[in-house]
Design an enzyme around this catalytic site. Structure first.
Site, PDB file in Angstrom:
ATOM      1  N   GLU A   3       0.835  -0.929  -0.339  1.00 34.83           N
ATOM      2  CA  GLU A   3       0.185   0.001   0.217  1.00 34.83           C
ATOM      3  C   GLU A   3       0.961   1.346  -0.128  1.00 34.83           C
ATOM      4  O   GLU A   3       1.713   0.991  -0.230  1.00 34.83           O
ATOM      5  CB  GLU A   3      -0.942   0.168   1.201  1.00 34.83           C
ATOM      6  CG  GLU A   3      -1.953  -1.499   1.525  1.00 34.83           C
ATOM      7  CD  GLU A   3      -2.342  -1.614   2.537  1.00 34.83           C
ATOM      8  OE1 GLU A   3      -3.335   0.179   3.003  1.00 34.83           O
ATOM      9  OE2 GLU A   3      -2.899  -2.365   3.271  1.00 34.83           O
ATOM     10  N   LYS A  54      -0.854   4.286  -4.490  1.00 34.61           N
ATOM     11  CA  LYS A  54       0.876   2.845  -4.733  1.00 34.61           C
ATOM     12  C   LYS A  54       0.941   2.333  -5.939  1.00 34.61           C
ATOM     13  O   LYS A  54       1.820   1.910  -6.555  1.00 34.61           O
ATOM     14  CB  LYS A  54      -0.322   1.261  -4.412  1.00 34.61           C
ATOM     15  CG  LYS A  54      -1.588   1.567  -3.608  1.00 34.61           C
ATOM     16  CD  LYS A  54      -2.314   0.228  -3.298  1.00 34.61           C
ATOM     17  CE  LYS A  54      -3.636   0.157  -2.480  1.00 34.61           C
ATOM     18  NZ  LYS A  54      -4.894  -0.713  -2.714  1.00 34.61           N
ATOM     19  N   ARG A 122       3.107 -13.532  -7.866  1.00 37.43           N
ATOM     20  CA  ARG A 122       1.601 -13.631  -8.805  1.00 37.43           C
ATOM     21  C   ARG A 122       1.727 -13.103 -10.296  1.00 37.43           C
ATOM     22  O   ARG A 122       0.436 -13.150 -10.508  1.00 37.43           O
ATOM     23  CB  ARG A 122       0.918 -13.901  -8.213  1.00 37.43           C
ATOM     24  CG  ARG A 122       1.044 -14.672  -6.912  1.00 37.43           C
ATOM     25  CD  ARG A 122      -0.263 -13.889  -5.246  1.00 37.43           C
ATOM     26  NE  ARG A 122      -1.814 -14.433  -6.390  1.00 37.43           N
ATOM     27  CZ  ARG A 122      -2.606 -14.541  -6.161  1.00 37.43           C
ATOM     28  NH1 ARG A 122      -3.061 -13.889  -4.816  1.00 37.43           N
ATOM     29  NH2 ARG A 122      -3.851 -14.764  -6.498  1.00 37.43           N
ATOM     30  N   ARG A 274     -12.824  -8.747   0.792  1.00 35.20           N
ATOM     31  CA  ARG A 274     -11.433  -8.374   1.797  1.00 35.20           C
ATOM     32  C   ARG A 274     -11.923  -8.605   3.244  1.00 35.20           C
ATOM     33  O   ARG A 274     -13.324  -8.517   3.472  1.00 35.20           O
ATOM     34  CB  ARG A 274     -11.230  -7.086   1.144  1.00 35.20           C
ATOM     35  CG  ARG A 274     -10.763  -6.628  -0.068  1.00 35.20           C
ATOM     36  CD  ARG A 274     -10.716  -7.475  -0.998  1.00 35.20           C
ATOM     37  NE  ARG A 274      -8.625  -7.139  -0.302  1.00 35.20           N
ATOM     38  CZ  ARG A 274      -7.718  -6.640  -0.565  1.00 35.20           C
ATOM     39  NH1 ARG A 274      -8.035  -5.179  -0.880  1.00 35.20           N
ATOM     40  NH2 ARG A 274      -6.682  -6.469   0.018  1.00 35.20           N
TER      41      ARG A 274
END
Ligand SMILES: [Zn+2]
Length: 289
Positions: A3, A54, A122, A274
């Site tokens: 973040e 970000k 990822r 989330r």
């Protein structure tokens, strides 16, 4: 996901080590991780590092910009050409390395040049080469950055008024505010004693002052602590070390553990997919302020 504080730690570190250094070559191990013509980057000096939310921008001497989004698992790790183990923590490149930036050798470094590894387990992260105009366009839909002087209690209040979704989801929406992710949204709402499911437009003006105060406080603290390396993320500082702000989490990832204020067990629910953590004692849903 890294973040605002984590990306800011990366920016400050790289600025200290790579400002005015020249990128000599880019090795692209995963074509999807780099968007643009790498030849336009090679031979260019880095003149500035900036950040909104970000997103990290690396400004080059030919006026082009490398926009970096680390997404879920991206890392920028600084190594050294002459060392077999670029950091004392792990040997790079590793199986998650997608791009390698080589820098021109410098006399101060005994003829060695730096190396930056873009690792991304990822593969959701990317680095995109763009013009200043394209960058402005790409970032035009972002809310104000939390460290920007325009991020004021008044701004938060006016943004929250625009939606009736749960306040936690609106805080995470980068179109409303740039830089807040799951960690800091959970902890700021806890400190402000606001239930995460409170409709955004029902949050009072006095509560937005608390959100402002605590978001800034915990994000500044996190930058000081080198960012948060939580259980579910891969964030590392560019020297390969983890951050230490995770030791100061208030409710995030503390499900079932006693609240640090009232000792009620911390609850976990899902909001917008989330994980959402809160104290039922400190953050009642019918919070009438
Ligand atoms: Zn509590």
């Amino acid at each position: 996901m890294p973040e605002l504080p984590e990306v800011e730690v990366v920016r400050l570190f790289l600025e200290d080590k790579l400002l005015n250094k020249t990128i000599s070559d880019i090795e692209i191990l995963n074509p999807k991780s780099f968007i643009g013509n790498p030849e336009l980057v090679e031979g260019q000096k880095i003149i500035k590092f900036t950040r909104i939310g970000k997103q990290l921008s690396i400004h080059l001497s030919n006026k082009l910009i490398l926009l970096v989004h680390l997404k879920m698992t991206g890392q920028l790790i600084l190594g050294d050409k002459m060392l077999g183990h670029p950091t004392k923590f792990e040997k790079y490149p590793n199986k998650s390395t997608r791009l390698i930036f080589h820098f021109s050798p410098s006399c101060q470094r005994g003829g060695r040049g730096e190396i930056v590894f873009f690792n991304d387990q990822r593969k959701f992260g990317w680095i995109k080469l763009m013009s200043k105009t394209d960058l402005v366009e790409a970032q035009s839909n972002l809310g104000h950055d939390i460290f920007d002087s325009q991020f004021t209690p008044k701004y938060i209040f006016s943004q929250l008024q625009r939606s009736s979704r749960p306040v936690k989801q609106v805080l995470l929406d980068q179109h409303f505010f740039a830089g807040i992710g799951n960690i800091y949204a959970n902890d700021a709402l806890f400190l402000a004693k606001i239930h995460p499911q409170t409709p955004s437009n029902k949050v009072s003006s006095s509560q937005t002052k608390l959100i402002h105060q605590y978001l800034l406080k915990i994000m500044r603290q996190s930058v000081q602590a080198g960012g948060s390396t939580a259980k579910d993320n891969k964030y590392l500082r560019p020297d390969g070390s983890p951050g230490s702000n995770q030791f100061f989490f208030q409710v995030y990832q503390r499900e079932g553990q006693p609240c640090l204020v009232c000792h009620t067990p911390i609850n976990k629910i899902k909001l917008g997919g989330r994980g959402t953590f809160f104290c039922p004692g400190c953050q009642p849903l019918c919070n009438k302020n």
